[in-house]
Design a protein around this motif. Structure first.
Motif, PDB file in Angstrom:
ATOM      1  N   UNK A   1      -7.396   4.416   9.568  1.00 45.88           N
ATOM      2  CA  UNK A   1      -7.988   5.031   8.380  1.00 45.88           C
ATOM      3  C   UNK A   1      -8.197   6.529   8.570  1.00 45.88           C
ATOM      4  N   UNK A   2      -8.560   6.943   9.772  1.00 46.82           N
ATOM      5  CA  UNK A   2      -8.647   8.382  10.042  1.00 46.82           C
ATOM      6  C   UNK A   2      -7.275   9.036   9.907  1.00 46.82           C
ATOM      7  N   UNK A   3      -6.254   8.355  10.383  1.00 46.85           N
ATOM      8  CA  UNK A   3      -4.887   8.862  10.248  1.00 46.85           C
ATOM      9  C   UNK A   3      -4.499   8.966   8.774  1.00 46.85           C
ATOM     10  N   UNK A   4      -4.830   7.942   7.991  1.00 46.78           N
ATOM     11  CA  UNK A   4      -4.468   7.960   6.572  1.00 46.78           C
ATOM     12  C   UNK A   4      -5.099   9.149   5.859  1.00 46.78           C
ATOM     13  N   UNK A   5      -6.358   9.436   6.192  1.00 45.71           N
ATOM     14  CA  UNK A   5      -7.029  10.564   5.551  1.00 45.71           C
ATOM     15  C   UNK A   5      -6.371  11.886   5.943  1.00 45.71           C
ATOM     16  N   UNK A   6      -6.037  12.033   7.218  1.00 44.60           N
ATOM     17  CA  UNK A   6      -5.426  13.270   7.693  1.00 44.60           C
ATOM     18  C   UNK A   6      -4.011  13.443   7.150  1.00 44.60           C
ATOM     19  N   UNK A   7      -3.232  12.383   7.189  1.00 45.37           N
ATOM     20  CA  UNK A   7      -1.829  12.473   6.765  1.00 45.37           C
ATOM     21  C   UNK A   7      -1.727  12.721   5.264  1.00 45.37           C
ATOM     22  N   UNK A   8      -2.555  12.057   4.478  1.00 39.33           N
ATOM     23  CA  UNK A   8      -2.489  12.297   3.031  1.00 39.33           C
ATOM     24  C   UNK A   8      -2.961  13.709   2.684  1.00 39.33           C
TER      25      UNK A   8
ATOM     26  N   UNK B   1       2.029   6.154   5.269  1.00 43.22           N
ATOM     27  CA  UNK B   1       3.492   6.165   5.285  1.00 43.22           C
ATOM     28  C   UNK B   1       4.048   6.566   3.929  1.00 43.22           C
ATOM     29  N   UNK B   2       3.418   6.072   2.864  1.00 43.08           N
ATOM     30  CA  UNK B   2       3.870   6.460   1.529  1.00 43.08           C
ATOM     31  C   UNK B   2       3.751   7.953   1.293  1.00 43.08           C
TER      32      UNK B   2
ATOM     33  N   UNK C   1       0.819  -1.215   0.000  1.00 41.02           N
ATOM     34  CA  UNK C   1       0.000   0.000   0.000  1.00 41.02           C
ATOM     35  C   UNK C   1       0.847   1.257   0.000  1.00 41.02           C
ATOM     36  N   UNK C   2       2.034   1.183   0.520  1.00 39.13           N
ATOM     37  CA  UNK C   2       2.951   2.324   0.499  1.00 39.13           C
ATOM     38  C   UNK C   2       3.228   2.783  -0.923  1.00 39.13           C
ATOM     39  N   UNK C   3       3.221   1.812  -1.832  1.00 39.91           N
ATOM     40  CA  UNK C   3       3.497   2.108  -3.240  1.00 39.91           C
ATOM     41  C   UNK C   3       2.227   2.263  -4.059  1.00 39.91           C
ATOM     42  N   UNK C   4       1.225   1.413  -3.771  1.00 40.79           N
ATOM     43  CA  UNK C   4       0.009   1.409  -4.587  1.00 40.79           C
ATOM     44  C   UNK C   4      -1.120   0.769  -3.794  1.00 40.79           C
ATOM     45  N   UNK C   5      -2.093   1.566  -3.406  1.00 41.16           N
ATOM     46  CA  UNK C   5      -3.202   1.054  -2.602  1.00 41.16           C
ATOM     47  C   UNK C   5      -4.015   0.011  -3.364  1.00 41.16           C
ATOM     48  N   UNK C   6      -4.231   0.231  -4.659  1.00 43.42           N
ATOM     49  CA  UNK C   6      -4.990  -0.746  -5.452  1.00 43.42           C
ATOM     50  C   UNK C   6      -4.325  -2.115  -5.420  1.00 43.42           C
ATOM     51  N   UNK C   7      -3.000  -2.130  -5.520  1.00 39.16           N
ATOM     52  CA  UNK C   7      -2.271  -3.400  -5.520  1.00 39.16           C
ATOM     53  C   UNK C   7      -2.339  -4.096  -4.169  1.00 39.16           C
TER      54      UNK C   7
END
Length: 385
Positions: free
Chosen positions: A330-337, A260-261, A82-88
């Motif tokens: 998931x909340x962290x992912x939304x905020x960090x991105x 992280x990505x 997922x760091x490189x490609x979430x779809x993958x």
């Protein structure tokens, strides 16, 4: 609820696997991620790379030809991809989601039929629970399975099915006793792509994870042999919810990887971007943003790893920890991105840089496998029970 947090430690094998995955992701997955998103196509390059390294379905036990990765190792696989490609990263994640009901409750014959083919990479496995009018309220599903001799005949549809059309096998939940008690009248079946009466709809036009096809499943008097029922009749919803207790942890891992990505890319960018005569990384405001982002990502990672350890042991408090890991990460992912896009400024808003894709991909982690409102409901009920 057990609050002993001394629950996990990554081993040398875990860290060696992480390094191997990081190399695969960097060299064979990341170079195709933007094209996969732009062209809205399945990431075949990633599947080929993961299959060659036995990381496409690492959770399958060795007795079925798999590598037998534990729950923490599986999360590390998903995180690094997922760091490189979430779809993958949905390749190993959905393979686990789709096959987990068989692993938890399937007969020996069912396991021997489907798990070796999943482990070899011959086939992928998807999961059919949600419907258009039965999302968070899964017990209200309308898909029906009617007994006909030794067979079952499925009629209805399922919505939002990840990797639909690419997968050969599908765990499908259907009402088998319309007059039975709500939630205890649902059974689980394995449906094969080639079954007569089973078709896959057109891919949804989505905000993110565009490389993972999301489609409806349609059943028009689709006949299923009786030995393809997973567990006992009427136990389907219980099996489905047990499955989600385990697989929500993997969505947490996906969210950590996406975050992280984005953080990695933002750090590299601010070191190079110059304003007012120096790199913007030298400004305290930027450093504070990065510190908050890194702190949140690491906290989410620790929550996911603790939950993964509980998943491996089938701990009684897994429902709380699985929901908490998925919800928080998931909340962290939304905020960090979102913050990563902000750090890049105008450059973050264009497709030349991957953080806009990561922000779009992050959003779904707050929604699928139970919205974060549902996760909070699960946690709250656990706390007061």
């Amino acid at each position: 609820m057990n609050r002993d947090f001394d629950l996990f430690r990554t081993s040398e094998d875990h860290e060696e696997m992480r390094e191997a995955l990081r190399e695969i992701a960097r060299e064979r997955i990341a170079p195709h991620a933007a094209a996969v998103d732009r062209e809205k196509r399945f990431p075949q390059e990633a599947y080929d790379a993961l299959r060659a390294a036995d990381f496409h379905a690492p959770h399958v036990d060795e007795q079925y030809g798999g590598v037998g990765a534990d729950a923490l190792a599986t999360c590390i696989v998903i995180e690094e991809v997922a760091r490189a490609c979430a779809s993958s990263s949905l390749i190993p994640a959905v393979n686990k989601l789709g096959s987990m009901p068989v692993i938890l409750a399937g007969s020996d014959e069912l396991k021997q039929t489907y798990l070796p083919r999943l482990a070899s990479g011959e086939a992928m496995f998807s999961y059919g629970l949600s419907e258009r009018e039965a999302g968070s309220d899964t017990a209200s599903m309308s898909c029906r399975a009617r007994r006909d001799g030794d067979d079952w005949v499925l009629t209805g549809q399922k919505s939002w099915i990840s990797n639909a059309g690419v997968s050969e096998f599908y765990t499908v939940l259907a009402v088998t006793d319309p007059d039975g008690a709500r939630g205890r009248n649902i059974s689980a079946f394995v449906v094969e792509k080639s079954d007569e009466g089973f078709t896959v709809g057109e891919p949804e036009r989505k905000l993110g994870i565009k490389g993972s096809p999301t489609c409806e499943l349609h059943f028009d008097a689709c006949r299923i042999p009786g030995d393809r029922m997973i567990g006992a009749e009427g136990e389907g919803l219980k099996i489905a919810l047990r499955t989600l207790d385990h697989t929500r942890v993997t969505i947490g891992a996906q969210a950590v990887g996406i975050a992280q990505g984005a953080l990695d890319y933002a750090i590299d960018y601010v070191k190079e971007r110059r304003q007012f005569g120096k790199a913007i990384a030298e400004f305290q405001a930027i450093q504070f943003m990065l510190a908050d982002m890194a702190m949140a990502v690491e906290t989410a990672r620790q929550m996911v790893y603790v939950a993964a350890s509980k998943s491996e042991r089938h701990d009684a408090d897994l429902p709380f920890f699985g929901a908490a890991a998925k919800c928080y990460a998931s909340d962290v992912a939304m905020q960090v991105t979102t913050d990563a896009v902000q750090l890049l400024g105008g450059a973050g808003y264009v497709e030349d840089h991957p953080v806009e894709r990561m922000m779009r991909d992050a959003k779904i982690t707050q929604i699928y496998e139970g919205t974060n409102q549902i996760q909070r409901l699960v946690m709250g009920r656990t706390l007061v029970s």
